[in-house]
Design a protein around this motif. Structure first.
Motif, PDB file in Angstrom:
ATOM      1  N   LEU A 137       0.909  -1.256  -0.005  1.00 32.49           N
ATOM      2  CA  LEU A 137      -0.143   0.239  -0.084  1.00 32.49           C
ATOM      3  C   LEU A 137       1.000   1.382   0.075  1.00 32.49           C
ATOM      4  O   LEU A 137       1.733   1.149   0.682  1.00 32.49           O
ATOM      5  N   SER A 138       0.321   2.186  -0.779  1.00 31.27           N
ATOM      6  CA  SER A 138       1.140   3.383  -0.660  1.00 31.27           C
ATOM      7  C   SER A 138       0.127   4.693  -0.215  1.00 31.27           C
ATOM      8  O   SER A 138      -0.869   4.766  -0.801  1.00 31.27           O
ATOM      9  N   SER A 139       0.481   5.296   0.751  1.00 35.56           N
ATOM     10  CA  SER A 139      -0.220   6.410   1.265  1.00 35.56           C
ATOM     11  C   SER A 139       0.233   7.879   0.700  1.00 35.56           C
ATOM     12  O   SER A 139       1.194   7.895   0.733  1.00 35.56           O
ATOM     13  N   THR A 145      -4.309  12.746   5.760  1.00 35.09           N
ATOM     14  CA  THR A 145      -4.100  11.274   5.693  1.00 35.09           C
ATOM     15  C   THR A 145      -4.276  10.687   7.262  1.00 35.09           C
ATOM     16  O   THR A 145      -3.536  11.329   8.112  1.00 35.09           O
ATOM     17  N   CYS A 149      -3.491   5.031   7.933  1.00 34.12           N
ATOM     18  CA  CYS A 149      -3.093   5.103   6.438  1.00 34.12           C
ATOM     19  C   CYS A 149      -1.657   5.503   6.422  1.00 34.12           C
ATOM     20  O   CYS A 149      -0.877   4.651   5.609  1.00 34.12           O
ATOM     21  N   LYS A 150      -1.145   6.247   7.195  1.00 31.57           N
ATOM     22  CA  LYS A 150       0.217   6.545   7.364  1.00 31.57           C
ATOM     23  C   LYS A 150       1.124   5.543   7.806  1.00 31.57           C
ATOM     24  O   LYS A 150       1.988   5.028   7.226  1.00 31.57           O
ATOM     25  N   ASP A 153       1.564   2.789   5.224  1.00 38.29           N
ATOM     26  CA  ASP A 153       2.338   2.831   3.934  1.00 38.29           C
ATOM     27  C   ASP A 153       3.434   1.826   3.809  1.00 38.29           C
ATOM     28  O   ASP A 153       4.283   1.623   4.729  1.00 38.29           O
ATOM     29  N   CYS A 171      -9.579   2.891   8.536  1.00 39.36           N
ATOM     30  CA  CYS A 171      -8.982   4.240   7.776  1.00 39.36           C
ATOM     31  C   CYS A 171     -10.107   5.181   8.329  1.00 39.36           C
ATOM     32  O   CYS A 171     -11.279   4.854   8.700  1.00 39.36           O
ATOM     33  N   SER A 178      -5.041   5.919  -0.479  1.00 39.76           N
ATOM     34  CA  SER A 178      -3.993   5.158  -0.843  1.00 39.76           C
ATOM     35  C   SER A 178      -4.219   4.526  -2.112  1.00 39.76           C
ATOM     36  O   SER A 178      -5.209   4.221  -2.718  1.00 39.76           O
TER      37      SER A 178
END
Ligand SMILES: [Zn+2]
Length: 186
Positions: A137-139, A145, A149-150, A153, A171, A178
């Motif tokens: 996952l890329s946030s 954010t 979510c951070k 990442d 979330c 993301s």
């Protein structure tokens, strides 16, 4: 009190829907039903109308709104008198819950929520199709954010994990932004 606004709050007939097996066609409805059930702002009696409205929004079909709340009506609802609020969306809300809120933002957040969760679902589906077992996952990582979510990442997830459920349960963003990054195996 609320005489001016009474016309917007007529109760419609309600319909109940049985839960269906998840597929591309009903994924939006599944996300919508979940979000609506946990939202304090929306009048669930108008669920079908809200869903139709949001589906149009997400298809990029701009609704031609001609009527907007008057200053008096906004004062009665205790919303910022400078906001431009279409009258047709007002029945979607529980009036006591939208004090000091922007109804238009609440609608667009809900629309974005459905769009972004559907996007994540489709991304994972694509990864499964291309025989990837894992992805990252890329946030976005900005001030909008959420902490979860951070924290997520760069975390590795299995394609078999229910991505919608995972975001539903954790979330706290207005809507998740993301993205997924495939992990190339071999
Ligand atoms: Zn988040």
């Amino acid at each position: 009190m609320f005489d001016l606004l009474k016309k917007f709050f007529i109760q419609p007939k309600t319909t109940t829907t049985k839960p269906k097996k998840r597929n591309s066609a009903n994924i939006e409805k599944e996300i919508f039903d979940f979000e609506l059930s946990r939202s304090e702002y929306f009048n669930k009696e108008y669920s079908n109308d809200i869903f139709k409205y949001i589906t149009k929004l997400n298809k990029g079909q701009k609704s031609k709104e001609k009527e907007f709340l008057s200053i008096e009506e906004k004062k009665e609802l205790k919303i910022n008198t400078r906001l431009k609020v279409p009258t047709n969306i007002i029945p979607f809300f529980i009036k006591e819950k939208i004090v000091n809120k922007n109804p238009k933002d609440l609608i667009s957040n809900l629309a974005n929520m459905i769009r972004s969760k559907k996007y994540l679902y489709n991304e994972v589906k694509k990864l499964k199709k291309t025989k990837n077992s894992y992805y990252k996952l890329s946030s976005v990582g900005d001030e909008k954010t959420c902490i979860w979510c951070k924290k997520m990442d760069n975390k590795v997830l299995s394609v078999n994990e229910d991505i919608i459920k995972l975001f539903n349960n954790n979330c706290k963003c207005d809507y998740p932004r993301s993205t997924t990054i495939a992990i190339i195996e071999g």
